[in-house]
Design a protein around this motif. Sequence first.
Motif, PDB file in Angstrom:
ATOM      1  N   ALA A   1      -4.040  51.868  -1.775  1.00 33.99           N
ATOM      2  CA  ALA A   1      -4.771  53.106  -1.496  1.00 33.99           C
ATOM      3  C   ALA A   1      -6.052  53.173  -2.325  1.00 33.99           C
ATOM      4  CB  ALA A   1      -3.878  54.314  -1.776  1.00 33.99           C
ATOM      5  N   ASP A   2      -5.980  52.753  -3.588  1.00 33.63           N
ATOM      6  CA  ASP A   2      -7.176  52.711  -4.433  1.00 33.63           C
ATOM      7  C   ASP A   2      -8.217  51.761  -3.840  1.00 33.63           C
ATOM      8  OD1 ASP A   2      -6.060  54.452  -6.269  1.00 33.63           O
ATOM      9  OD2 ASP A   2      -5.295  52.866  -7.557  1.00 33.63           O
ATOM     10  N   PHE A   3      -7.762  50.628  -3.374  1.00 29.83           N
ATOM     11  CA  PHE A   3      -8.651  49.622  -2.794  1.00 29.83           C
ATOM     12  C   PHE A   3      -9.413  50.188  -1.599  1.00 29.83           C
ATOM     13  CE2 PHE A   3      -8.882  46.184   0.489  1.00 29.83           C
ATOM     14  CZ  PHE A   3      -9.915  45.453  -0.090  1.00 29.83           C
ATOM     15  N   PHE A   4      -8.716  50.941  -0.757  1.00 27.72           N
ATOM     16  CA  PHE A   4      -9.339  51.479   0.447  1.00 27.72           C
ATOM     17  C   PHE A   4     -10.291  52.646   0.166  1.00 27.72           C
ATOM     18  CE2 PHE A   4      -5.595  49.758   3.065  1.00 27.72           C
ATOM     19  CZ  PHE A   4      -6.325  48.628   3.438  1.00 27.72           C
ATOM     20  N   LYS A   5     -10.366  53.086  -1.080  1.00 31.26           N
ATOM     21  CA  LYS A   5     -11.279  54.180  -1.444  1.00 31.26           C
ATOM     22  C   LYS A   5     -12.686  53.679  -1.765  1.00 31.26           C
ATOM     23  CE  LYS A   5      -7.620  57.157  -3.288  1.00 31.26           C
ATOM     24  NZ  LYS A   5      -7.017  57.751  -4.525  1.00 31.26           N
ATOM     25  N   MET A   6     -12.902  52.378  -1.733  1.00 26.97           N
ATOM     26  CA  MET A   6     -14.231  51.838  -2.041  1.00 26.97           C
ATOM     27  C   MET A   6     -15.298  52.392  -1.103  1.00 26.97           C
ATOM     28  SD  MET A   6     -14.025  47.809  -3.043  1.00 26.97           S
ATOM     29  CE  MET A   6     -13.288  47.279  -1.493  1.00 26.97           C
ATOM     30  N   ASP A   7     -16.482  52.637  -1.651  1.00 27.80           N
ATOM     31  CA  ASP A   7     -17.586  53.059  -0.790  1.00 27.80           C
ATOM     32  C   ASP A   7     -18.251  51.820  -0.182  1.00 27.80           C
ATOM     33  OD1 ASP A   7     -19.315  51.938  -2.716  1.00 27.80           O
ATOM     34  OD2 ASP A   7     -19.603  53.863  -3.718  1.00 27.80           O
ATOM     35  N   ASP A   8     -19.156  52.050   0.766  1.00 29.68           N
ATOM     36  CA  ASP A   8     -19.769  50.945   1.508  1.00 29.68           C
ATOM     37  C   ASP A   8     -20.522  49.981   0.601  1.00 29.68           C
ATOM     38  OD1 ASP A   8     -18.739  52.049   3.772  1.00 29.68           O
ATOM     39  OD2 ASP A   8     -20.624  52.916   4.482  1.00 29.68           O
ATOM     40  N   ASP A   9     -21.172  50.518  -0.426  1.00 28.14           N
ATOM     41  CA  ASP A   9     -21.942  49.662  -1.330  1.00 28.14           C
ATOM     42  C   ASP A   9     -21.018  48.687  -2.066  1.00 28.14           C
ATOM     43  OD1 ASP A   9     -24.406  48.952  -2.879  1.00 28.14           O
ATOM     44  OD2 ASP A   9     -23.153  49.711  -4.531  1.00 28.14           O
ATOM     45  N   ARG A  10     -19.919  49.202  -2.558  1.00 26.64           N
ATOM     46  CA  ARG A  10     -18.972  48.349  -3.283  1.00 26.64           C
ATOM     47  C   ARG A  10     -18.336  47.325  -2.335  1.00 26.64           C
ATOM     48  NH1 ARG A  10     -15.171  48.353  -7.551  1.00 26.64           N
ATOM     49  NH2 ARG A  10     -14.714  46.137  -7.826  1.00 26.64           N
ATOM     50  N   VAL A  11     -18.053  47.751  -1.132  1.00 29.02           N
ATOM     51  CA  VAL A  11     -17.475  46.824  -0.151  1.00 29.02           C
ATOM     52  C   VAL A  11     -18.430  45.657   0.085  1.00 29.02           C
ATOM     53  CG1 VAL A  11     -16.775  46.529   2.253  1.00 29.02           C
ATOM     54  CG2 VAL A  11     -16.078  48.574   0.996  1.00 29.02           C
ATOM     55  N   SER A  12     -19.714  45.959   0.242  1.00 30.11           N
ATOM     56  CA  SER A  12     -20.698  44.926   0.584  1.00 30.11           C
ATOM     57  C   SER A  12     -20.975  43.973  -0.563  1.00 30.11           C
ATOM     58  CB  SER A  12     -22.007  45.585   1.031  1.00 30.11           C
ATOM     59  OG  SER A  12     -22.604  46.307  -0.027  1.00 30.11           O
ATOM     60  N   ARG A  13     -20.717  44.398  -1.809  1.00 28.68           N
ATOM     61  CA  ARG A  13     -20.988  43.534  -2.959  1.00 28.68           C
ATOM     62  C   ARG A  13     -20.001  42.371  -3.041  1.00 28.68           C
ATOM     63  NH1 ARG A  13     -21.592  48.317  -6.302  1.00 28.68           N
ATOM     64  NH2 ARG A  13     -19.846  47.621  -7.601  1.00 28.68           N
ATOM     65  N   LEU A  14     -18.844  42.536  -2.471  1.00 33.27           N
ATOM     66  CA  LEU A  14     -17.821  41.488  -2.462  1.00 33.27           C
ATOM     67  C   LEU A  14     -17.506  40.951  -3.858  1.00 33.27           C
ATOM     68  CD1 LEU A  14     -18.740  39.367   0.712  1.00 33.27           C
ATOM     69  CD2 LEU A  14     -16.898  41.027   0.440  1.00 33.27           C
ATOM     70  N   ASP A  15     -17.522  41.839  -4.840  1.00 30.05           N
ATOM     71  CA  ASP A  15     -17.177  41.444  -6.205  1.00 30.05           C
ATOM     72  C   ASP A  15     -15.710  41.757  -6.493  1.00 30.05           C
ATOM     73  OD1 ASP A  15     -17.398  44.182  -6.149  1.00 30.05           O
ATOM     74  OD2 ASP A  15     -18.608  44.344  -7.980  1.00 30.05           O
ATOM     75  N   TRP A  16     -14.878  41.534  -5.523  1.00 32.89           N
ATOM     76  CA  TRP A  16     -13.459  41.861  -5.629  1.00 32.89           C
ATOM     77  C   TRP A  16     -12.650  40.885  -4.780  1.00 32.89           C
ATOM     78  CZ3 TRP A  16     -12.335  42.702  -0.568  1.00 32.89           C
ATOM     79  CH2 TRP A  16     -13.365  43.205   0.250  1.00 32.89           C
ATOM     80  N   TYR A  17     -11.394  40.751  -5.131  1.00 34.44           N
ATOM     81  CA  TYR A  17     -10.451  39.931  -4.362  1.00 34.44           C
ATOM     82  C   TYR A  17      -9.057  40.461  -4.650  1.00 34.44           C
ATOM     83  CZ  TYR A  17      -7.924  35.900  -2.504  1.00 34.44           C
ATOM     84  OH  TYR A  17      -7.081  35.094  -1.774  1.00 34.44           O
ATOM     85  N   ILE A  18      -8.327  40.789  -3.594  1.00 35.04           N
ATOM     86  CA  ILE A  18      -6.977  41.334  -3.770  1.00 35.04           C
ATOM     87  C   ILE A  18      -6.061  40.774  -2.672  1.00 35.04           C
ATOM     88  CG2 ILE A  18      -7.820  43.461  -4.860  1.00 35.04           C
ATOM     89  CD1 ILE A  18      -6.389  43.861  -1.444  1.00 35.04           C
ATOM     90  N   GLY A  19      -4.786  41.066  -2.813  1.00 29.18           N
ATOM     91  CA  GLY A  19      -3.821  40.663  -1.790  1.00 29.18           C
ATOM     92  C   GLY A  19      -2.670  41.649  -1.750  1.00 29.18           C
ATOM     93  N   TRP A  20      -1.967  41.678  -0.644  1.00 30.75           N
ATOM     94  CA  TRP A  20      -0.793  42.550  -0.559  1.00 30.75           C
ATOM     95  C   TRP A  20       0.149  42.045   0.529  1.00 30.75           C
ATOM     96  CZ3 TRP A  20      -5.353  43.885   1.847  1.00 30.75           C
ATOM     97  CH2 TRP A  20      -5.294  44.323   3.179  1.00 30.75           C
ATOM     98  N   SER A  21       1.395  42.453   0.413  1.00 35.45           N
ATOM     99  CA  SER A  21       2.361  42.170   1.470  1.00 35.45           C
ATOM    100  C   SER A  21       2.559  43.447   2.272  1.00 35.45           C
ATOM    101  CB  SER A  21       3.699  41.705   0.879  1.00 35.45           C
ATOM    102  OG  SER A  21       4.270  42.704   0.050  1.00 35.45           O
TER     103      SER A  21
END
Length: 331
Positions: free
Chosen positions: A196-216
């Motif tokens: 849920a925290d991950f999906f709260k990112m704004d468009d700017d943060r999404v576009s920076r691609l300075d993140w990597y996560i995974g989930w089941s």
Amino acid sequence: MTSKQRAEDMKNLVRDVVTNAATDGLSTKQMTDGLEKVFQDFQLSPSMLKESKSFLCSVRILSVLTIVMVFVAFVLSYFTGLATDGVFDLVHKQDCLVPSNLLVNEIGRPVSDCSMCYGMESVPVSRNITKETFLKEFAYSGKPVLIKQATSDWLALEAFDFYFFRELYAKYPKSLQHIEKYCNFLRYNTEFVTLADFFKMDDDRVSRLDWYIGWSNCDTRVMMELRKYYQKPFFLPDDSISSNLDWIFIGGAGPGAGLHIDLVDSASWQAQIKGKKTWTLVPPPECEQKCQELNVTVEQGDIIVLDTNLWFHKTEIAKGEISITIGSEYD
């Protein structure tokens, strides 16, 4: 003996070591003698680090010592008068007491059959592998294989992105709470605590691609939607059954998952939906004299099949497009 039994037996042995040492004032000799017994019973030679430069050999020793330190902390709390709650508070404040399941899973991991990697200099690559060949050579042998362009007709290649997943979970009330309670979320080097925290990112943060996560994903409603966009890989045997659990990994360039080994039910396939990812596969310590480290790059449309219970592995995301991978176990 199962992995759980091995882990439980080791835990009991370490507990006995600490308990006996405590009654003798935490004597060095008693701790040393007890730990030597643990090493012997689990075939962990104290001289392993001197005899081998293998990182994974040191991990096995460090796994034991990590558990020892936890038990010692509680024994010391008794002798120093520190309340048990104080020890829990100390542990709780740490970001992660054991920084990787590399340590934990190595304790109970069964010894591997090195035929899975003997003589292998690179990961085998196939383009049009048949079900018969896959079953004979790879399905249950522990040998990895890369299947090129195995997802060319999947809708996922066009549909999957950050916003697709966010909208999918928003479509089903309480699905994110279900994920948080019953599934796994891997934040890696991000600050996100939940999906849920991950999906709260704004468009700017999404576009920076300075993140990597995974989930089941273990939400049935979401699973049914996801599987409209991909099919059971064509090379899997007709009688094989895929897990109801989907694993999704998404993010930008840089380190993906760190070196680790899994403790899951069976082998798995992982399809590269977007981007490019390089896998490093490391044989277990008992096979290091017979096998070698392998590297393989998985590109969009490819599927890698790997028994992650047998191979230590890590990933690196290539620069450029976002990397999206989806996979599942099979038996």
